[in-house]
Design a protein around this motif. Sequence first.
Motif, PDB file in Angstrom:
ATOM      1  N   LEU A  63       3.198   7.254   4.478  1.00  8.75           N
ATOM      2  CA  LEU A  63       2.961   7.521   5.803  1.00  8.75           C
ATOM      3  C   LEU A  63       3.175   7.613   6.750  1.00  8.75           C
ATOM      4  CD1 LEU A  63      -1.517   7.292   5.034  1.00  8.75           C
ATOM      5  CD2 LEU A  63       0.744   9.542   5.186  1.00  8.75           C
ATOM      6  N   MET A  64       3.704   6.237   6.649  1.00 10.61           N
ATOM      7  CA  MET A  64       4.667   5.909   7.408  1.00 10.61           C
ATOM      8  C   MET A  64       6.267   5.959   7.636  1.00 10.61           C
ATOM      9  SD  MET A  64       4.100   1.045   7.127  1.00 10.61           S
ATOM     10  CE  MET A  64       5.903   1.052   7.347  1.00 10.61           C
TER      11      MET A  64
ATOM     12  N   GLN B 227       0.091   4.640  -0.268  1.00  8.56           N
ATOM     13  CA  GLN B 227      -0.433   5.789   0.657  1.00  8.56           C
ATOM     14  C   GLN B 227       0.708   5.301   2.290  1.00  8.56           C
ATOM     15  OE1 GLN B 227      -2.671   6.170  -1.399  1.00  8.56           O
ATOM     16  NE2 GLN B 227      -1.690   7.820  -1.663  1.00  8.56           N
ATOM     17  N   SER B 228       0.148   3.813   2.574  1.00  7.39           N
ATOM     18  CA  SER B 228       0.209   3.392   4.539  1.00  7.39           C
ATOM     19  C   SER B 228       2.303   3.332   4.160  1.00  7.39           C
ATOM     20  CB  SER B 228       0.172   2.312   4.708  1.00  7.39           C
ATOM     21  OG  SER B 228      -1.148   2.151   4.020  1.00  7.39           O
TER      22      SER B 228
ATOM     23  N   ASN C  54       1.003  -1.134   0.105  1.00  9.87           N
ATOM     24  CA  ASN C  54       0.095   0.389   0.305  1.00  9.87           C
ATOM     25  C   ASN C  54       0.648   1.733   0.383  1.00  9.87           C
ATOM     26  OD1 ASN C  54      -1.458   1.967   0.873  1.00  9.87           O
ATOM     27  ND2 ASN C  54      -3.137   0.873   1.339  1.00  9.87           N
TER      28      ASN C  54
END
Lengths: 330, 348
Positions: free
Chosen positions: A206-207, A202-203, A200
């Motif tokens: 963000l991580m 997006q994740s 993913n």
Amino acid sequence: MKKLQFNSKFVPMLINILLFVMLFSIGSLKYPSFFSLQVFFNLFIDNSYLIVLAVGMTFVLLIGGIDISVGSILCLVCMASAYLVEVSKLNPFFVMFLMIVLGALYGLVQGCLIQFFKIQPFIVTLAGLFFGRGAAAFISIETINITNKVYNDISDYKIYMAGDSFIRTGVVIAILTLGIAIFIAHYTKFGRAVYAVGGNEQSALLMGLPVARTKVLVYTINGICAAIAGILFTFNIHSGYSLHGQGMELDAIAATVIGGTLLTGGVGYVIGALFGTLTQGVIKNLIMFDGTLNSWWTRISVAALLCLFIIIQRILTVRRESKKVKELCR
Amino acid sequence: MGEILKKVHNNRLFWPLVALSLIVIFNIIFVNDFLKIEYKDGYLFGRIIDILNRAAPLMIMAIGMTLVIATGGTDLSVGTVAAISGAAVCVVLGGNFNGVPNYPFAIAIIAALIAATIAGAWNGFLVARLGIQPVVATLILYVAGRGIAQMITGGQIVTVYYKPFAYLGGFLPGLPVPFSIVIFAAVLVLTVIVIKKTALGLLIESIGVNSTGSRFSGISVVKIKFLVYAFCGFCAGISGLIISSMIKAADGNNAGDAYELDAILSVALGGNSTSGGRFSIGASLIGALIVQSITTTLYALGVSSQVLPLIKAIVVILICLIQSAEFRNKILGLFVGERSGHSEKAAV
């Protein structure tokens, strides 16, 4: 419950190994000389370049991308090394080094176009496909044969394994590449980032993972792998020609997918690339031993096999997704 | 005056038309007798007629490809589907030296079109029903298709001596323009009627913008995608008929070679977004004309057919770069950043 989920990841690879054993057994039963260690080693010798292509492709598919330019990078590398060695009379080892730099640059440029300018991977690599072939034709439309001693010595060198059975230098390089790739994918920070981006994007972003760097690097690695494959291919074929490696991008993608890497990214093992390639190799051998079928049957059967495995994958992922939905609804 | 200029400038066909005009002007200057059209024995001859004739198969393919790309997909197999269709028509007609066909011409054409539509429907099945990425799904046929074409012809180049077969890619007796242009016009008119008179065009665009959203709002995404891919195969089949008619033979290996790039290039050159959504068939057709003019010009200048893809690949990337908002912001912004900012303010 947990065990079942763990298993489903391995299913495509297990099916593949089973298929390989089955096809090899069929060949052994049908043709008397099929069952020998040398035939098995020949699978590696004839397909060393494909193993390397599939390894590079695994990384690309893992991040959910696609690269259909590898066949023509291979073609360009064959042609450029033939030209540089035969016409420009450069040092063969320097040429090989140059080719790897060329592959890396090719991948880097494609990666940057995809990542920074948000052009679809397939358009960029389709352009890459035609660019490579056009560039190879630009160097020469005729075949350039490689008569250089170093190339011949390397390709003729036999490494005896057991009794009379031998492997060639190309196999060692391919296995070495595979080993390094397994290490990178499964035991380094970069490898974990690759899986995270594929799972993913997006994740991963963000991580705080370096998504852009990972993606560009993956395409660069794929370019390097294609260049190495090109060098191995010249060992096998001793010439540069602008039609070398036509349709090889499908072979590479098929090997990877048959080996259990999911096209949607994030799932798969680098070792699957080896099994996928071997399975294709066995099919080629079966068709060769048969003798009555022409070479087009290889392409058609590889395509059919690819199709089958994609469908198996779809069924597995759809089942997994519906299970997830059910759990959420509960 | 400024208003009109702005309107013209903002029209999506503006830049493709500028590109086409530039190529035409280049040709008028550098290629001898570019504009000359001769009328001989009831037929028109000339470089422009030649370009139109050669562009017809590409334009027909571009129509199908536009719809596929509008759904957010792509079809890499159009070139090989053309080869399959060409192989089918030639085999059904047969390579008899006396010029007598094995079966009537109409049956041969129908057989070829059915084969091509099945090929397209197969792609549609993989993409729409099974949800496989379009690139991979069509890549299967892209590689296996030439094998299938070879299988149909038995690995040989079947040359057709049946006279009327040459009409498709040449001149029909009594018609001054090449027949391929008439075929193209028919396909275009039919497609535009279906797209504009029904909601189909809107539904295709909606799928291209947001497939999941479309499904939830009650659009049968699977059915429409399937139809679009089958139609793209059908278009490629018609192109295959014309291409094989031009050489009066079925060549499984080379017929329609590299057409997939040209078709995608046409759609992109016309300014259609390659990631789906709003589309314009007219724009794709201008794109196809640009592609064919570039090809003809480069041939006229002595570039070999094998090197041609090199130049086209560079053109594709340049066009995609110009289309990319990221690129415009990053690179062009360096040069015109202040000015464009100013003009935007002025416009407000």
